[in-house]
Write a protein that holds these residues in place. Structure first.
Motif, PDB file in Angstrom:
ATOM      1  N   ASP A  18      32.129  35.986  35.773  1.00  0.00           N
ATOM      2  CA  ASP A  18      33.028  37.140  35.765  1.00  0.00           C
ATOM      3  C   ASP A  18      33.243  37.576  37.210  1.00  0.00           C
ATOM      4  O   ASP A  18      32.357  38.161  37.828  1.00  0.00           O
ATOM      5  CB  ASP A  18      32.397  38.264  34.940  1.00  0.00           C
ATOM      6  CG  ASP A  18      33.333  39.436  34.741  1.00  0.00           C
ATOM      7  OD1 ASP A  18      34.364  39.510  35.446  1.00  0.00           O
ATOM      8  OD2 ASP A  18      33.029  40.288  33.896  1.00  0.00           O
ATOM      9  N   LYS A  23      34.703  39.910  38.703  1.00  0.00           N
ATOM     10  CA  LYS A  23      34.559  41.307  39.126  1.00  0.00           C
ATOM     11  C   LYS A  23      33.105  41.660  39.456  1.00  0.00           C
ATOM     12  O   LYS A  23      32.844  42.608  40.191  1.00  0.00           O
ATOM     13  CB  LYS A  23      35.181  42.275  38.134  1.00  0.00           C
ATOM     14  CG  LYS A  23      34.536  42.369  36.788  1.00  0.00           C
ATOM     15  CD  LYS A  23      35.288  43.411  35.928  1.00  0.00           C
ATOM     16  CE  LYS A  23      34.828  43.425  34.506  1.00  0.00           C
ATOM     17  NZ  LYS A  23      35.321  42.320  33.696  1.00  0.00           N
ATOM     18  N   GLU A  31      39.190  43.594  45.416  1.00  0.00           N
ATOM     19  CA  GLU A  31      40.243  43.775  44.424  1.00  0.00           C
ATOM     20  C   GLU A  31      40.287  42.545  43.519  1.00  0.00           C
ATOM     21  O   GLU A  31      40.382  41.419  44.010  1.00  0.00           O
ATOM     22  CB  GLU A  31      41.561  43.933  45.171  1.00  0.00           C
ATOM     23  CG  GLU A  31      42.735  44.361  44.350  1.00  0.00           C
ATOM     24  CD  GLU A  31      43.993  44.490  45.230  1.00  0.00           C
ATOM     25  OE1 GLU A  31      45.056  44.102  44.748  1.00  0.00           O
ATOM     26  OE2 GLU A  31      43.883  44.960  46.385  1.00  0.00           O
ATOM     27  N   VAL A  32      40.202  42.763  42.200  1.00  0.00           N
ATOM     28  CA  VAL A  32      40.354  41.664  41.247  1.00  0.00           C
ATOM     29  C   VAL A  32      41.854  41.440  41.066  1.00  0.00           C
ATOM     30  O   VAL A  32      42.586  42.359  40.718  1.00  0.00           O
ATOM     31  CB  VAL A  32      39.675  41.981  39.898  1.00  0.00           C
ATOM     32  CG1 VAL A  32      39.955  40.879  38.886  1.00  0.00           C
ATOM     33  CG2 VAL A  32      38.168  42.150  40.088  1.00  0.00           C
ATOM     34  N   LEU A  33      42.317  40.227  41.357  1.00  0.00           N
ATOM     35  CA  LEU A  33      43.741  39.902  41.285  1.00  0.00           C
ATOM     36  C   LEU A  33      44.127  39.319  39.930  1.00  0.00           C
ATOM     37  O   LEU A  33      45.202  39.571  39.417  1.00  0.00           O
ATOM     38  CB  LEU A  33      44.117  38.923  42.398  1.00  0.00           C
ATOM     39  CG  LEU A  33      43.807  39.389  43.827  1.00  0.00           C
ATOM     40  CD1 LEU A  33      44.060  38.271  44.815  1.00  0.00           C
ATOM     41  CD2 LEU A  33      44.622  40.620  44.182  1.00  0.00           C
ATOM     42  N   GLU A  34      43.247  38.493  39.370  1.00  0.00           N
ATOM     43  CA  GLU A  34      43.447  37.872  38.057  1.00  0.00           C
ATOM     44  C   GLU A  34      42.065  37.713  37.442  1.00  0.00           C
ATOM     45  O   GLU A  34      41.067  37.998  38.077  1.00  0.00           O
ATOM     46  CB  GLU A  34      44.117  36.494  38.206  1.00  0.00           C
ATOM     47  CG  GLU A  34      45.538  36.552  38.757  1.00  0.00           C
ATOM     48  CD  GLU A  34      46.093  35.175  39.127  1.00  0.00           C
ATOM     49  OE1 GLU A  34      45.562  34.147  38.652  1.00  0.00           O
ATOM     50  OE2 GLU A  34      47.056  35.137  39.905  1.00  0.00           O
ATOM     51  N   ASP A  35      42.009  37.213  36.200  1.00  0.00           N
ATOM     52  CA  ASP A  35      40.714  37.036  35.539  1.00  0.00           C
ATOM     53  C   ASP A  35      39.769  36.132  36.327  1.00  0.00           C
ATOM     54  O   ASP A  35      38.555  36.249  36.214  1.00  0.00           O
ATOM     55  CB  ASP A  35      40.898  36.429  34.140  1.00  0.00           C
ATOM     56  CG  ASP A  35      41.429  37.445  33.149  1.00  0.00           C
ATOM     57  OD1 ASP A  35      41.412  38.651  33.465  1.00  0.00           O
ATOM     58  OD2 ASP A  35      41.871  37.025  32.063  1.00  0.00           O
ATOM     59  N   ASP A  36      40.344  35.218  37.097  1.00  0.00           N
ATOM     60  CA  ASP A  36      39.513  34.236  37.807  1.00  0.00           C
ATOM     61  C   ASP A  36      39.734  34.289  39.321  1.00  0.00           C
ATOM     62  O   ASP A  36      39.420  33.331  40.021  1.00  0.00           O
ATOM     63  CB  ASP A  36      39.800  32.831  37.275  1.00  0.00           C
ATOM     64  CG  ASP A  36      41.243  32.398  37.523  1.00  0.00           C
ATOM     65  OD1 ASP A  36      42.067  33.245  37.925  1.00  0.00           O
ATOM     66  OD2 ASP A  36      41.539  31.214  37.309  1.00  0.00           O
ATOM     67  N   LYS A  37      40.272  35.397  39.839  1.00  0.00           N
ATOM     68  CA  LYS A  37      40.615  35.453  41.256  1.00  0.00           C
ATOM     69  C   LYS A  37      40.383  36.856  41.808  1.00  0.00           C
ATOM     70  O   LYS A  37      40.729  37.836  41.160  1.00  0.00           O
ATOM     71  CB  LYS A  37      42.094  35.076  41.384  1.00  0.00           C
ATOM     72  CG  LYS A  37      42.592  34.869  42.788  1.00  0.00           C
ATOM     73  CD  LYS A  37      43.831  33.985  42.722  1.00  0.00           C
ATOM     74  CE  LYS A  37      45.072  34.584  43.224  1.00  0.00           C
ATOM     75  NZ  LYS A  37      46.241  33.740  43.133  1.00  0.00           N
ATOM     76  N   LYS A  78      39.133  31.996  44.217  1.00  0.00           N
ATOM     77  CA  LYS A  78      39.536  31.711  42.834  1.00  0.00           C
ATOM     78  C   LYS A  78      38.492  30.794  42.214  1.00  0.00           C
ATOM     79  O   LYS A  78      38.007  29.876  42.858  1.00  0.00           O
ATOM     80  CB  LYS A  78      40.901  31.023  42.849  1.00  0.00           C
ATOM     81  CG  LYS A  78      41.450  30.703  41.472  1.00  0.00           C
ATOM     82  CD  LYS A  78      42.855  30.111  41.595  1.00  0.00           C
ATOM     83  CE  LYS A  78      43.428  29.667  40.285  1.00  0.00           C
ATOM     84  NZ  LYS A  78      43.638  30.714  39.319  1.00  0.00           N
TER      85      LYS A  78
END
Length: 131
Positions: free
Chosen positions: A23, A25, A39-45, A59
């Motif tokens: 995870d 985050k 900053e979380v940009l996407e679920d995996d990034k 990522k």
């Protein structure tokens, strides 16, 4: 260039440790005190910046439960990976080693070796308290 953190023992199973590191985050909890942005940009990034350093986007590139998580540079000028190697000690303990690998010219390698070594040591050192 290849840099390795000291191995860190965590009082969680390899699967629980793997799930925590899967995870993105959760990486905010492991960051050094001198973080200036996360900053979380996407679920995996995610994106992070340390004071005085450029922003870095990582990522998730590979996840092999429960032993390996690979984060790679997403964009930017530098190509590198940060791999979490998880090994089970017993059902309630695991060990994690972080491995940073990248291709850099000699000048760049000399400049970033110290800060990157300290960074991965801090990430690994913060794991027992947060995983």
């Amino acid at each position: 260039m290849k840099l390795e953190s000291p191995k860190t023992t965590i009082n969680k199973s390899a699967q629980e440790t793997f799930e925590f590191l899967s995870d993105v985050k959760n990486f905010e909890k492991l960051m050094p005190e001198n973080i200036s942005k996360f900053e979380v940009l996407e679920d995996d990034k995610f994106l992070f910046a340390l004071k005085g350093m450029p922003e870095i986007v990582l990522k998730k590139k590979e996840a092999i439960a429960p032993n390996k998580i690979v984060l790679g540079a997403a964009g930017g000028k530098l190509d590198f990976s940060l791999t979490g190697l998880i090994s089970e000690i017993d059902s309630t303990k695991s060990e994690v080693e972080l491995v940073f690998e990248g291709e850099f010219n000699a000048m760049m390698a000399m400049m970033i070796k110290g800060p990157i070594s300290k960074f991965i040591e801090t990430l690994a050192g913060n794991m027992p308290a947060h995983v």
